[in-house]
Motif scaffolding. Structure first.
Motif, PDB file in Angstrom:
ATOM      1  N   MET A 274      84.725  -4.686   9.614  1.00 28.23           N
ATOM      2  CA  MET A 274      83.517  -4.657   8.809  1.00 28.23           C
ATOM      3  C   MET A 274      82.384  -5.477   9.440  1.00 28.23           C
ATOM      4  O   MET A 274      81.248  -5.291   9.091  1.00 28.23           O
ATOM      5  CB  MET A 274      83.798  -5.180   7.400  1.00 28.23           C
TER       6      MET A 274
ATOM      7  N   PHE B 279      79.734  -3.364  10.994  1.00 29.55           N
ATOM      8  CA  PHE B 279      78.793  -2.790  10.021  1.00 29.55           C
ATOM      9  C   PHE B 279      77.740  -3.814   9.617  1.00 29.55           C
ATOM     10  O   PHE B 279      76.558  -3.490   9.499  1.00 29.55           O
ATOM     11  CB  PHE B 279      79.532  -2.275   8.784  1.00 29.55           C
ATOM     12  N   SER B 280      78.155  -5.048   9.413  1.00 30.66           N
ATOM     13  CA  SER B 280      77.173  -6.069   9.017  1.00 30.66           C
ATOM     14  C   SER B 280      76.224  -6.374  10.168  1.00 30.66           C
ATOM     15  O   SER B 280      75.038  -6.623   9.948  1.00 30.66           O
ATOM     16  CB  SER B 280      77.868  -7.336   8.530  1.00 30.66           C
TER      17      SER B 280
ATOM     18  N   ARG C 161      75.623   2.747   5.869  1.00 28.51           N
ATOM     19  CA  ARG C 161      76.180   2.675   4.511  1.00 28.51           C
ATOM     20  C   ARG C 161      77.194   3.788   4.273  1.00 28.51           C
ATOM     21  O   ARG C 161      78.280   3.559   3.730  1.00 28.51           O
ATOM     22  CB  ARG C 161      75.060   2.752   3.471  1.00 28.51           C
TER      23      ARG C 161
ATOM     24  N   SER D 294      80.422   3.000   6.250  1.00 21.40           N
ATOM     25  CA  SER D 294      81.232   1.944   5.640  1.00 21.40           C
ATOM     26  C   SER D 294      81.898   2.440   4.358  1.00 21.40           C
ATOM     27  O   SER D 294      83.055   2.103   4.080  1.00 21.40           O
ATOM     28  CB  SER D 294      80.391   0.695   5.363  1.00 21.40           C
TER      29      SER D 294
END
Length: 128
Positions: free
Chosen positions: A1, A4-5, A116, A119
């Motif tokens: 993750m 993604f951030s 978005r 994810s």
């Protein structure tokens, strides 16, 4: 993750940078009739110490091109010859810059939506 951030950090920095650019373009348009006003330009630079690919707004620079000389003997700023210095804002350039900033902003929004969606899809796969 964390990927993604990081992607969202890059996208958010692009949104902030284009927002600042559009703010300065609108200031230029609003002051196009102000005597002695110099056009502001925004530069972008890498955001040091941040995620690779992030951008930040650099220093705002004033355009040093010649100011327009306007003939109006009745104007309070007119010199002996009846001229005063207007601004160096060209509305055609400002509109083009505004469109470019808007399109860059929209591209960043699309990237945000893609991250978005990816994810969300990843979370859906992990739940199965």
């Amino acid at each position: 993750m964390s990927d993604f951030s990081q992607a969202l950090d890059v996208v958010a920095s692009g949104l902030r940078a284009q927002s600042a650019r559009l703010r300065h373009v609108s200031e230029n348009i609003a002051n196009s009739d102000t005597p002695g006003y110099r056009r502001k330009t925004v530069t972008f630079r890498d955001a040091f110490g941040a995620t690779a690919g992030e951008v930040a707004v650099g220093p705002v620079r004033l355009d040093d091109s010649a100011l327009e000389r306007i003939f109006d003997p009745a104007h309070p700023l007119a010199d002996e010859s009846g001229h005063f210095e207007g601004s160096n804002v060209d509305l055609l350039i400002e509109i083009a810059d505004a469109r470019e900033a808007q399109r860059s902003y929209e591209a960043n929004l699309k990237m945000f939506e893609q991250v978005r969606q990816m994810s969300t899809s990843l979370l859906d796969l992990l739940r199965r």
